[in-house]
Motif scaffolding. Sequence first.
Motif, PDB file in Angstrom:
ATOM      1  N   ALA A 196      -6.868   6.877   4.301  1.00 31.78           N
ATOM      2  CA  ALA A 196      -7.260   6.623   5.692  1.00 31.78           C
ATOM      3  C   ALA A 196      -6.081   6.233   6.565  1.00 31.78           C
ATOM      4  O   ALA A 196      -6.157   6.306   7.791  1.00 31.78           O
ATOM      5  CB  ALA A 196      -8.323   5.525   5.731  1.00 31.78           C
ATOM      6  N   PRO A 215      -4.229   8.900  10.954  1.00 30.52           N
ATOM      7  CA  PRO A 215      -3.993   8.203  12.232  1.00 30.52           C
ATOM      8  C   PRO A 215      -2.515   7.905  12.470  1.00 30.52           C
ATOM      9  O   PRO A 215      -2.055   7.937  13.612  1.00 30.52           O
ATOM     10  CB  PRO A 215      -4.820   6.920  12.109  1.00 30.52           C
ATOM     11  CG  PRO A 215      -5.132   6.777  10.668  1.00 30.52           C
ATOM     12  CD  PRO A 215      -5.168   8.159  10.102  1.00 30.52           C
ATOM     13  N   ARG A 236      -7.464   0.256   7.361  1.00 28.92           N
ATOM     14  CA  ARG A 236      -6.388   1.208   7.048  1.00 28.92           C
ATOM     15  C   ARG A 236      -6.106   2.122   8.241  1.00 28.92           C
ATOM     16  O   ARG A 236      -4.953   2.468   8.515  1.00 28.92           O
ATOM     17  CB  ARG A 236      -6.752   2.034   5.819  1.00 28.92           C
ATOM     18  CG  ARG A 236      -6.760   1.265   4.529  1.00 28.92           C
ATOM     19  CD  ARG A 236      -5.417   0.692   4.159  1.00 28.92           C
ATOM     20  NE  ARG A 236      -4.485   1.689   3.669  1.00 28.92           N
ATOM     21  CZ  ARG A 236      -3.243   1.421   3.257  1.00 28.92           C
ATOM     22  NH1 ARG A 236      -2.786   0.183   3.304  1.00 28.92           N
ATOM     23  NH2 ARG A 236      -2.459   2.374   2.824  1.00 28.92           N
ATOM     24  N   ILE A 237      -7.152   2.510   8.966  1.00 26.42           N
ATOM     25  CA  ILE A 237      -6.947   3.297  10.181  1.00 26.42           C
ATOM     26  C   ILE A 237      -6.152   2.475  11.197  1.00 26.42           C
ATOM     27  O   ILE A 237      -5.202   2.966  11.820  1.00 26.42           O
ATOM     28  CB  ILE A 237      -8.298   3.741  10.761  1.00 26.42           C
ATOM     29  CG1 ILE A 237      -8.951   4.777   9.838  1.00 26.42           C
ATOM     30  CG2 ILE A 237      -8.124   4.315  12.176  1.00 26.42           C
ATOM     31  CD1 ILE A 237     -10.374   5.136  10.228  1.00 26.42           C
TER      32      ILE A 237
END
Length: 447
Positions: A77, A81, A129-130
């Motif tokens: 994740a 991003p 995590r993003i």
Amino acid sequence: MKFDHNPTLERDAASAPREIPREVVRPKHHLRWAIIGIIILLTITNYLDRGNLSVAAPQIMQDLGISHAMMGVILSAFVWPYAIMNLPTGWAVDRFGVKVLLALAAGLWSLVAILTGFARNIGTFIGLRIALGISEAPLFPGALKATDTWFPDREKAAATSAYIAATQVGLALAPPISTLLMAAFGWPAMFIIMGLIGFVALAGWLVLYREPEKHPWLHKDELRYIREGQATAQQASDAPRVTVREWGGLFRHASVWYMVIGGFCLQYVFWFYIGWLPTYLQQAQGFTLSRAGWLSALPYIAGGVAVLIGGRFSDRLVRKGLDPFNARRYTIAGAALLTAGAMFVTALVNGAALAVVMLTLGMFTYSLSSGNYWTLAAEVVTTKKWVASVGSIQNFGGFLGGAFAPVVTGIVVDHFGGFVPALMLAGFMALISAGMYGLALRHRLPV
């Protein structure tokens, strides 16, 4: 897509005077290297926060009942991003300034690290995590901008290599430090302590960083040394701010796409190592789990040394009179070519020891490019206002390669004959990168 390729403009930009003094009196003061020191500290904390979850993953899976497949989703994740946010964060650094953006970024990634210690379900871990990927994206565009502002051309690659080498330090330190903290306090406290370390680095950044002309601690001799050694004399603080429309116009230039493709292929190799090296050593070469873990550190140790060597090598070329733009791209291309050879040989050798040697050599040759990869963004433009934007666009391509490498490698290993074709593919990626930087990228951007 129609490229805005104006040979006259690009030829003029490429042939613009790049006078680098041959005989230079170095100042006795070295505040510029203190700036690099705090960037190194920020980089290490950045990579500690990036790597600590993979160390804690087995314990988290056991405590919270998370499957291997879902932990893979949580770990991945971060990447997408991060890659996507390289585009707007580069523009934001050029638009709002490096001090503000890096301070916000370091504060946010440190806060995310602390909050991770309180996560107790899959959705929270994925969200954090993003957030980590978003918050860590400004680090290298901002560091590049600071280096371009604070260093003469002859020292830029060495300065950049110093904090790029810190990425290898962070990757090497994350497992032992995380393990020690987990053994002493548990995994939730490990994340919290890591986050607090990040706030210490943030405090140092806020105290130390200023634009050179505004810094009360900078001696006039060092300022003169910096400015006289810069081919582009315009100060970053005086450069016009980048608008969104101007930023979008960068994609009309073919040179930008050569850097994106070259970065994609180059970082594919790096993330092959990060994602699959321990598994390769266990499954293809028969090492035990513990031995594979120790052996996996060898390439990163070699890479940390090579980052410094590569930066100093291209700086030496500049001091000998080679145009900085060409010095950086030739070094990247040469490193990529050598890396391709190491990957091909690794795929074909018999013997575990020789495979480890060749993989270590491959990371060494790859890392010769690392500092120059970022410094090139400062040399391919003709005005300072575009430095972070171009660097972040290139790194966007790089992290796309990083996002694809683990997935593609897994598919190749499962369906196309194991690690031999996967290594060959990594070698071909390095070859393509060498072609992009060494042959295709021949002109500076006329901006």
